[in-house]
Design a protein around this motif. Structure first.
Motif, PDB file in Angstrom:
ATOM      1  N   LEU A 187       0.773  -1.206   0.040  1.00 32.10           N
ATOM      2  CA  LEU A 187       0.037   0.023   0.016  1.00 32.10           C
ATOM      3  C   LEU A 187       0.747   1.239  -0.098  1.00 32.10           C
ATOM      4  O   LEU A 187       0.431   2.164  -0.575  1.00 32.10           O
ATOM      5  CB  LEU A 187      -1.068  -0.081   1.148  1.00 32.10           C
ATOM      6  N   THR A 188       1.999   1.305   0.463  1.00 27.26           N
ATOM      7  CA  THR A 188       2.855   2.236   0.462  1.00 27.26           C
ATOM      8  C   THR A 188       3.390   2.524  -0.821  1.00 27.26           C
ATOM      9  O   THR A 188       3.607   3.935  -1.123  1.00 27.26           O
ATOM     10  CB  THR A 188       4.311   2.268   1.318  1.00 27.26           C
ATOM     11  N   PHE A 189       3.497   1.630  -1.714  1.00 28.29           N
ATOM     12  CA  PHE A 189       3.797   1.756  -3.235  1.00 28.29           C
ATOM     13  C   PHE A 189       2.778   2.762  -3.605  1.00 28.29           C
ATOM     14  O   PHE A 189       2.942   3.640  -4.538  1.00 28.29           O
ATOM     15  CB  PHE A 189       4.157   0.667  -3.796  1.00 28.29           C
ATOM     16  N   TYR A 190       1.537   2.108  -3.654  1.00 26.63           N
ATOM     17  CA  TYR A 190       0.419   2.866  -4.427  1.00 26.63           C
ATOM     18  C   TYR A 190      -0.049   4.419  -3.811  1.00 26.63           C
ATOM     19  O   TYR A 190      -0.242   5.265  -4.612  1.00 26.63           O
ATOM     20  CB  TYR A 190      -1.028   1.844  -4.282  1.00 26.63           C
ATOM     21  N   VAL A 191       0.161   4.495  -2.569  1.00 22.50           N
ATOM     22  CA  VAL A 191      -0.246   5.751  -1.928  1.00 22.50           C
ATOM     23  C   VAL A 191       0.922   6.784  -2.518  1.00 22.50           C
ATOM     24  O   VAL A 191       0.925   7.669  -2.943  1.00 22.50           O
ATOM     25  CB  VAL A 191      -0.090   5.530  -0.445  1.00 22.50           C
TER      26      VAL A 191
END
Length: 360
Positions: free
Chosen positions: A216-220
């Protein structure tokens, strides 16, 4: 290994399996000892730091391209190519950490692996480990190597398995045309249409919450970074285009070493023979090494999975000598020839299936 002990071998039983080449096994053990003495399993940390830096610089360059030149078609496409390169090269780098070939301790390799594959690529480390370790244990062995699970639902792979399908009169797809539809459902579609949703299914099903958090840190980060520069549809278009570029790059490189090789059920042969019959190399050059993440040395990588990739070229002559001693073919070919062999092998196995399907 003690939990796996189920008993002691009876004194009258052979200590070596007849399906394995005892002399070859002994020679490979000697080669392994030589490799360790030469220090070829020791990583050069500067190499991996520089590789990570060039990935981060390309990532920043992609953002600066749109920030400075705007979101018109040329800078948009150029930025997508840069980001596609970032994703592919990060894929090769996570592969290094996943194989425990960068740090001396497994703990550090696993932690940085989660950062590279999770934060830089948006994929789960547990998913990669689950599939890739099986692949290395039994490459190109049907029902044991998950990388050839597209047989028989999408493709008929290998000469033996293709004929078997034809004899059994099984036809999930028009396999005699698979070398054509490979260009539609193969390189362009694997990542954006399959992996993109399956990785989320995998982590939720297996409750890998740490991996999900890293993903999720990548997509955020991706959406927040490009939100000031592009509208939402532009961000989604950029993301899909990047995955499309990455998918084409990834599939051609990973399949050029395996799909044209021997594919069959597991015959329980020795480690060296298992790896050599399922892998081939592509010529060594600065571009080929960078472009493929050193997977042009697929033979050496499979024989020594924890070896840092910058040492593959050093051990290659020793592996060639061992192959020559035992009469085992060591295949090495030009990059474009390796790509063409994927299509040729699909065409050949499709024709074998059709012949068996119609006449046997």
């Amino acid at each position: 290994m003690s939990p796996l002990l189920i008993g002691e071998l009876a004194p009258d039983q052979p200590i070596f399996e007849p399906s394995k080449n005892k002399r070859l096994v002994e020679d490979f053990r000697e080669l392994r000892a030589t490799v360790e003495k030469m220090g070829l399993l020791n990583p050069n940390h500067t190499f991996f730091i520089l590789h990570l830096c060039h990935i981060l610089l390309l990532d920043v360059a992609a953002w600066l391209t749109i920030w400075y030149f705007g979101s018109s078609i040329v800078p948009f496409l150029f930025s997508a190519v840069l980001l596609g390169t970032v994703q592919t090269q990060a894929g090769w780098l996570q592969h290094d950490f996943g194989h425990l070939s960068v740090f001396s301790t497994s703990k550090w390799n696993h932690w940085v692996h989660k950062f590279v594959i999770g934060h830089l690529k948006g994929a789960p480390a547990s998913w990669w480990n689950h599939l890739h370790f099986q692949h290395h244990a039994k490459p190109n062995c049907f029902r044991k190597d998950p990388d050839i699970n597209m047989h028989p639902l999408l493709f008929a792979l290998g000469k033996i398995l293709s004929v078997e399908l034809g004899v059994k009169k099984k036809k999930f797809m028009p396999y005699n045309h698979q070398h054509k539809y490979f260009f539609i459902i193969g390189p362009p579609a694997l990542l954006p249409l399959y992996f993109q949703w399956y990785i989320f299914y995998f982590v939720v099903q297996r409750k890998q919450w740490v991996d999900l958090a890293w993903m999720l840190t990548f997509y955020v980060r991706f959406f927040l970074t490009y939100l000031p520069l592009l509208e939402m549809k532009g961000i989604l278009g950029l993301f899909l285009l990047v995955r499309f570029i990455e998918s084409n790059w990834f599939v051609w490189v990973t399949q050029m070493n395996h799909i044209p090789m021997h594919i069959d059920y597991d015959k329980n042969v020795d480690w060296f023979s298992t790896q050599l019959q399922a892998t081939c190399n592509v010529h060594h050059s600065l571009f080929n090494d960078w472009f493929s993440g050193h997977l042009n040395f697929q033979i050496e990588h499979h024989l020594f999975p924890t070896m840092p990739r910058h040492n593959y070229w050093k051990v290659a002559p020793l592996v060639k000598s061992l192959c020559a001693k035992h009469g085992i073919e060591y295949q090495c070919k030009p990059l474009l020839t390796a790509f063409a062999d994927i299509v040729h092998s699909l065409k050949d196995s499709g024709e074998l299936w059709l012949d068996a399907y119609l006449h046997k």
